[in-house]
Design an enzyme around this catalytic site. Sequence first.
Site, mmCIF file in Angstrom:
data_model
loop_
_atom_site.group_PDB
_atom_site.id
_atom_site.type_symbol
_atom_site.label_atom_id
_atom_site.label_comp_id
_atom_site.label_asym_id
_atom_site.label_seq_id
_atom_site.Cartn_x
_atom_site.Cartn_y
_atom_site.Cartn_z
ATOM 1 N N ASP A 14 0.883 -1.168 0.000
ATOM 2 C CA ASP A 14 0.000 0.000 0.000
ATOM 3 C C ASP A 14 0.917 1.213 0.000
ATOM 4 O O ASP A 14 1.545 1.534 1.009
ATOM 5 C CB ASP A 14 -0.891 -0.048 1.254
ATOM 6 C CG ASP A 14 -1.942 1.055 1.267
ATOM 7 O OD1 ASP A 14 -1.886 1.954 0.403
ATOM 8 O OD2 ASP A 14 -2.818 1.012 2.153
ATOM 9 N N GLY A 72 -2.979 7.476 -6.409
ATOM 10 C CA GLY A 72 -2.822 8.298 -7.607
ATOM 11 C C GLY A 72 -3.634 7.764 -8.763
ATOM 12 O O GLY A 72 -4.297 6.738 -8.659
ATOM 13 N N ASN A 112 -5.316 1.403 -8.019
ATOM 14 C CA ASN A 112 -5.453 2.589 -7.187
ATOM 15 C C ASN A 112 -5.624 2.178 -5.716
ATOM 16 O O ASN A 112 -6.246 1.168 -5.424
ATOM 17 C CB ASN A 112 -6.669 3.367 -7.702
ATOM 18 C CG ASN A 112 -7.091 4.458 -6.763
ATOM 19 O OD1 ASN A 112 -7.895 4.232 -5.876
ATOM 20 N ND2 ASN A 112 -6.514 5.621 -6.939
ATOM 21 N N ASP A 113 -5.060 2.944 -4.793
ATOM 22 C CA ASP A 113 -5.069 2.536 -3.378
ATOM 23 C C ASP A 113 -6.478 2.471 -2.776
ATOM 24 O O ASP A 113 -6.751 1.607 -1.939
ATOM 25 C CB ASP A 113 -4.159 3.439 -2.540
ATOM 26 C CG ASP A 113 -4.613 4.894 -2.505
ATOM 27 O OD1 ASP A 113 -5.346 5.324 -3.413
ATOM 28 O OD2 ASP A 113 -4.225 5.596 -1.557
ATOM 29 N N HIS A 165 -16.603 12.880 -3.458
ATOM 30 C CA HIS A 165 -16.905 14.095 -4.213
ATOM 31 C C HIS A 165 -18.296 14.078 -4.820
ATOM 32 O O HIS A 165 -18.576 14.810 -5.766
ATOM 33 C CB HIS A 165 -15.796 14.377 -5.234
ATOM 34 C CG HIS A 165 -14.478 14.569 -4.547
ATOM 35 N ND1 HIS A 165 -14.135 15.743 -3.922
ATOM 36 C CD2 HIS A 165 -13.480 13.695 -4.279
ATOM 37 C CE1 HIS A 165 -12.949 15.595 -3.321
ATOM 38 N NE2 HIS A 165 -12.539 14.350 -3.528
ATOM 39 N N CYS A 175 -14.709 22.616 -1.695
ATOM 40 C CA CYS A 175 -14.014 21.339 -1.527
ATOM 41 C C CYS A 175 -12.592 21.447 -2.060
ATOM 42 O O CYS A 175 -12.279 22.343 -2.850
ATOM 43 C CB CYS A 175 -14.781 20.250 -2.266
ATOM 44 S SG CYS A 175 -14.090 18.604 -2.000
ATOM 45 N N CYS A 177 -11.387 19.712 -4.242
ATOM 46 C CA CYS A 177 -11.399 19.417 -5.679
ATOM 47 C C CYS A 177 -11.791 20.627 -6.509
ATOM 48 O O CYS A 177 -11.753 20.572 -7.736
ATOM 49 C CB CYS A 177 -12.373 18.277 -5.968
ATOM 50 S SG CYS A 177 -14.106 18.734 -5.764
ATOM 51 N N CYS A 182 -19.282 18.931 -1.667
ATOM 52 C CA CYS A 182 -18.972 17.503 -1.765
ATOM 53 C C CYS A 182 -19.065 16.883 -0.374
ATOM 54 O O CYS A 182 -18.894 17.570 0.642
ATOM 55 C CB CYS A 182 -17.542 17.283 -2.267
ATOM 56 S SG CYS A 182 -17.201 17.930 -3.900
ATOM 57 N N GLU A 184 -16.878 15.159 1.075
ATOM 58 C CA GLU A 184 -15.617 15.435 1.773
ATOM 59 C C GLU A 184 -15.578 16.839 2.378
ATOM 60 O O GLU A 184 -14.972 17.044 3.428
ATOM 61 C CB GLU A 184 -14.436 15.240 0.804
ATOM 62 C CG GLU A 184 -13.107 15.647 1.418
ATOM 63 C CD GLU A 184 -11.893 15.277 0.579
ATOM 64 O OE1 GLU A 184 -11.813 14.122 0.108
ATOM 65 O OE2 GLU A 184 -11.015 16.139 0.407
HETATM 66 ZN ZN LIG Z 1 -14.896 17.590 -3.970
#
Ligand SMILES: [Zn+2]
Length: 311
Positions: A14, A72, A112-113, A165, A175, A177, A182, A184
Site C-alpha cells: 500500500d 494516484g 489505485n489505493d 466528491h 471542496c 477538488c 462535496c 468530503e
Molecule cells: Zn470535492
Amino acid sequence: MGAQRPKGALLGVDLGGTQVKAALFSHLGEREAVARAASPSRESAEAILGAVLAAARELGEPPAGVGVGVAGVLDLREGRVVQSPNLPPLSGFPLRERLRSALGGVPVQMMNDANAAALGEFHAGAGQACRSMVLLTLGTGIGGGVVLDGKIWEGAAGAAGEVGHMCVQADGPECSCGGRGCLEACVSGWALVRDAKAAARDPASAIASLPELTAERLAGLALAGDAGARALWENAGRMLGIGVANLMNLLNPECIVLAGGLARAGDLLLAPARRAWEHQAFERARASCQVRLASLGEWAGVRGAIQPFLP
Ligand SMILES: [Zn+2]
C-alpha cells in the site's frame, strides 16, 4: 485483471503519501507478516521504489506475485503512474515494470489505493459474502470504492468511485477538488476542523478552550455534553447520511462499509447519519443494505492489492 495464480507467497503493498505498508500473504491470502516505513513521497521516484523494495526484503521470502495499491491516477495498461498528488515524483514513472525487474521478473499487479482498500474489505473484511459493496473511508479526506457484482467499478475512464466528491449540499462549503458541497467538504477530518475553527471564534464556546482541534478532541467534548461540539457532529452525520442514501438509491448495494478515523466517533456521527438515510433512501434500497464498520483497519489496502492473484 486475470493474473496468473502463483503458488508461492504474495506481497501486498500500500503505497501512500505518508507510509509504505507491505504484507506477506500465503498463496491463499492469509496474512503472515507486515512491514511499514515512512514514505519518501517528496524525494524521487527511485527513493520511493527503494522503500518498497526495502519493505519486501524486510519480509524475507521472495514473493511469487506482487500487488501494489498506489495513491494516484494510474495507466493500468502501461503500468504507469499518470499523476499522484500524494507522491509527486511518481508522475510518469513505469512502476510496474521497475518493480517486476527489481524483484526478479515476478508478476506485478497495480491498482489505485482506494480501490485496493475496497477490494480488501470486500474479500476479507466487512464486505465478505456480499455481491456489491461501497467503501467510504472517512479520514482527513474521503476515499472509497464501488464493488459491483464482485468487481471494482472502474467507469469509462477509470475515474469512478470518487465517493468523497458526490455533492450532498448544493452551494455548500468549498471542496479540495474545486467543487462545492462535496461529501468530503462536509464530513471529512479537514471539514470538521474547519467548522470547529469557525465555532472557536466565539470565545464563550467550549471548543475555543480545546488545546488542539482534532476529531478526537471534538468527539470527547461532544460526549461530555457540549452543545456546540454536538452540533458539529450532528451536521457532519446528517451530510454523511445523505451521501449514504444517495448510494443506496443509486446502486442498491448489499452493504456500505465505513472505514477511517472518523468512523470511530460511533453514534455521534452514525446516529444522525442513520436518521438522514432512513428519511432519504427508498425503503426497498435501505432495507436490503447493511451499513457496517470496516474490519481490516489500515491493512485493507495491502490485502486488496493481492486479490488479482487469488481464486
Ligand atoms: Zn470535492
